[in-house]
Design an enzyme around this catalytic site. Structure first.
Site, short mmCIF file in Angstrom:
data_model
loop_
_atom_site.label_atom_id
_atom_site.label_comp_id
_atom_site.label_asym_id
_atom_site.label_seq_id
_atom_site.Cartn_x
_atom_site.Cartn_y
_atom_site.Cartn_z
N SER A 112 -15.96 -15.82 21.61
CA SER A 112 -16.84 -16.81 22.25
C SER A 112 -18.07 -16.12 22.85
CB SER A 112 -16.02 -17.55 23.30
OG SER A 112 -16.70 -18.67 23.78
N ARG A 142 -14.99 -27.64 34.70
CA ARG A 142 -13.88 -27.04 33.96
C ARG A 142 -13.14 -28.08 33.12
NH1 ARG A 142 -12.78 -22.29 31.75
NH2 ARG A 142 -10.59 -21.73 31.81
N ASP A 170 -11.83 -25.26 15.41
CA ASP A 170 -12.72 -25.02 16.55
C ASP A 170 -14.02 -25.77 16.31
OD1 ASP A 170 -14.40 -24.02 18.50
OD2 ASP A 170 -14.07 -21.91 18.02
N HIS A 204 -11.11 -24.14 20.00
CA HIS A 204 -11.76 -22.92 20.45
C HIS A 204 -10.76 -21.97 21.14
CE1 HIS A 204 -15.13 -20.41 21.32
NE2 HIS A 204 -15.06 -20.57 22.63
N ASP A 205 -9.80 -22.56 21.84
CA ASP A 205 -8.77 -21.76 22.54
C ASP A 205 -7.94 -20.89 21.61
OD1 ASP A 205 -9.25 -22.28 25.16
OD2 ASP A 205 -7.70 -23.80 25.40
#
Lengths: 200, 382
Positions: B155, B225, B322, B355-356
């Site tokens: 990232s 967040r 992602d 994405h994680d």
């Protein structure tokens, strides 16, 4: 390590030292590894299969994970000296379009395919069955080969598309040439290698 | 305590004081700064086996292992770093730092500005990926590392990796760019802007001087967040994980705004646990570093021209689901590297989360990392 397949050795003879190469469906990267060693080429392989990608990475071969059938739109015109594809043409959704794309991206194209005009194929069909031959061992229902062609068909496509055939090698399945292939190529050739260039 | 197999065990962060001054992209100069780091493994005699790990938006120096014998939560990339793991600490000397501007001990908004004696707070300069690379290069000098065997990051970390290869080409042998993009899209900047507005508009923000006001923009940071976490998961992953499941077992709607759906509970939990460990000013400047990253900009918007500076070999990895940093963005990086004639391999990993996934021990992902880094280890003689 087994010795390099004879057709791959033949291909390397067609490639100028120090050139830029894109190998479509590069498998475990054997051809690119050989060309890097013997021809000092700078090459990249395109490969869809996870295990093959991992094998290329393990061998230190530049590999790009992508599906050839998705096209070569990511690559600029004439960005490679050679675009190579071995024994994968017949498994493509549109081999003609991929060949045209290969000729756009590469200054020259090297392609190999199994000849569906071989006498064993014809014999099977005359006997009323889809061919299962040493060169094409899969059954009709589980084969990956969806666009098989004969030497005559391929030549016709090259003529119709005005692609120049720069070189051609016709081999049996043990990658040998011979008198019978020279006399009746479309009956006796099992694996064909072509080097093409776009219309000049 | 016996160290679990594959773990680096208990680790102790170190504070490194850098005396050199650093001129930042914004024009301000830092006259020295401090970086919190952790290291795992041993530097070899040739000093050739060092690997730098660059962290993402909310990461820090604690990438692997535990901080005490009864610490239950390992570092953020413990799945990949350790003896026998893909980033093998029995072969490599692994360095991870908290970036400049961070809030985990490195010089940043929560530390004291030596020139004023007050907390930096909102006056800490907005740093760029380039500034981070320059600060990391000073760290490498300090550690006696001329060239990294590999610089690795996911990232925003992957962006630092790319910048390293462009700004310090002779100091990076291998660049591992994971789930990154050559620059972020308008959509991505938009997400960052909403996150920033959430923090900036929190009544407890106090113009960034909330610590002095004995306040914290907790609601804003939490919202930022929560928004982030929506973008770290794919629609499919959220559906599979939460669906429309209600927390109360009776299946009835409550007709109020309390936590009702599982996904609400998840986001609130993520938000709440984040405010305990993160700082609002740091979040603001980290998102800005993401927005500003654009190495092609100085090369006439030609990414290939930027990569012609590089001499490193590259491994680029993306994850199929992602959407925040999609595989197409990784292909842009790969295409530019090919156009620049650089050595690059690219793996597109079939993934589940989004994405994680770059933090997950997906077998194919770890196999590719391991194969690549095994070769690096052989090459640098570790």
């Amino acid at each position: 390590m087994s010795a390099l397949r004879p057709d791959l050795a033949l291909i390397s003879g067609w490639i100028a030292p120090g050139s830029r190469i894109l190998d479509l469906g590069c498998g475990d990267g054997a051809l690119l590894a050989h060309l890097a060693q013997t021809r000092q080429v700078h090459g990249y392989g395109l490969e869809i299969d996870d295990d093959n990608v991992a094998a290329c990475v393990a061998a230190g071969i530049n590999v790009i994970q992508a599906d050839v059938d998705d096209g070569l739109t990511e690559f600029a015109d004439s960005s490679f000296d050679y675009v190579v594809m071995t024994q994968a043409l017949q498994a493509l959704v549109r081999p003609d379009l991929v060949l045209a794309e290969m000729l756009r991206v590469g200054r020259e194209v090297i392609v190999t395919f199994p000849n569906f005009g071989h006498w064993r194929v014809r014999k099977a069909l005359i006997g009323g069955h889809m061919p299962q031959t040493p060169a094409l061992p899969a059954q009709w229902f589980d084969t990956e080969n969806i666009h098989l062609c004969t030497l005559a068909d391929f030549d016709a496509l090259c003529r119709a598309s005005r692609w120049q055939v720069l070189e051609r090698a016709l081999l049996d399945r043990r990658h040998r040439t011979g008198t019978s292939i020279r006399i009746a190529p479309n009956l006796f050739c099992e694996i064909a290698l072509y080097k093409l260039r776009r219309p000049g | 305590m016996a160290v679990a197999e594959g773990s680096v065990g208990v680790v102790t962060p170190q504070k490194i004081v850098i005396d050199a001054s650093l001129l930042l992209a914004c024009g301000q100069q830092l006259n020295g700064f401090e970086l919190m780091i952790e290291t795992y493994g041993e530097l070899n005699a040739a000093r050739s086996n060092a690997v730098l790990i660059c962290h993402a938006l909310s990461g820090d120096h604690h990438a692997a292992g535990f901080h005490s014998a009864d610490d239950r939560k390992p570092g953020w990339w413990d799945s990949a770093i350790g003896p026998g793991k893909p980033i093998d600490t029995s072969k490599f000397f692994v360095v991870c730092l908290n970036n400049l501007g961070g809030c985990r001990g490195s010089t940043g908004p929560t530390t004291v500005n030596p020139e004023t004696g007050a907390l930096w707070g909102p006056d800490f300069p907005i740093v760029t990926v380039r500034d981070w690379v320059a600060s990391q290069a000073l760290l490498a000098d300090r550690l006696g590392i001329d060239a990294w065997a590999a610089v690795i990051g996911g990232s925003l970390g992957g962006m630092q990796v790319m910048q390293w290869t462009i700004d310090c080409p002779t100091r990076v042998r291998h660049a591992l760019v994971i789930a990154a993009a050559p620059r972020i899209s308008a959509q991505n900047i938009a997400f960052n802007e909403i996150a920033r507005q959430a923090i900036l508009s929190d009544p407890e923000f106090h113009g960034g001087r909330y610590i002095e006001a004995q306040a914290r923009p907790e609601r804003g940071l939490k919202l930022a967040r929560m928004l982030g976490h929506i973008t770290y998961l794919s629609d499919t992953a959220m559906r599979a994980r939460f669906g429309r499941i209600l927390r109360d077992g009776d299946g009835q709607y409550n007709f109020n705004y309390d936590v009702e759906f599982e996904v609400e509970s998840y986001l609130r939990h993520q938000g709440n646990s984040f405010v305990d460990r993160f700082d609002g000013n740091t979040y603001l400047l980290m998102t800005k570093a993401l927005d500003y990253f654009d190495p092609a900009r100085e090369f006439g918007d030609d990414l290939a021209a930027a990569f012609r500076q590089a001499t490193a070999k590259f491994l680029v990895i993306s994850f199929s689901v992602d959407w925040r940093f999609s595989p197409a963005r990784s292909r842009e990086i790969v295409n530019a590297l090919i156009a620049a004639g650089r050595d690059v391999s690219y793996a597109r990993i079939d993934s589940q989360l989004g994405h994680d996934d770059f933090l997950m021990p997906i077998p194919q992902y770890h196999a590719v990392l391991r194969h690549y880094l095994d070769r690096v280890a052989t090459e640098v003689g570790s």
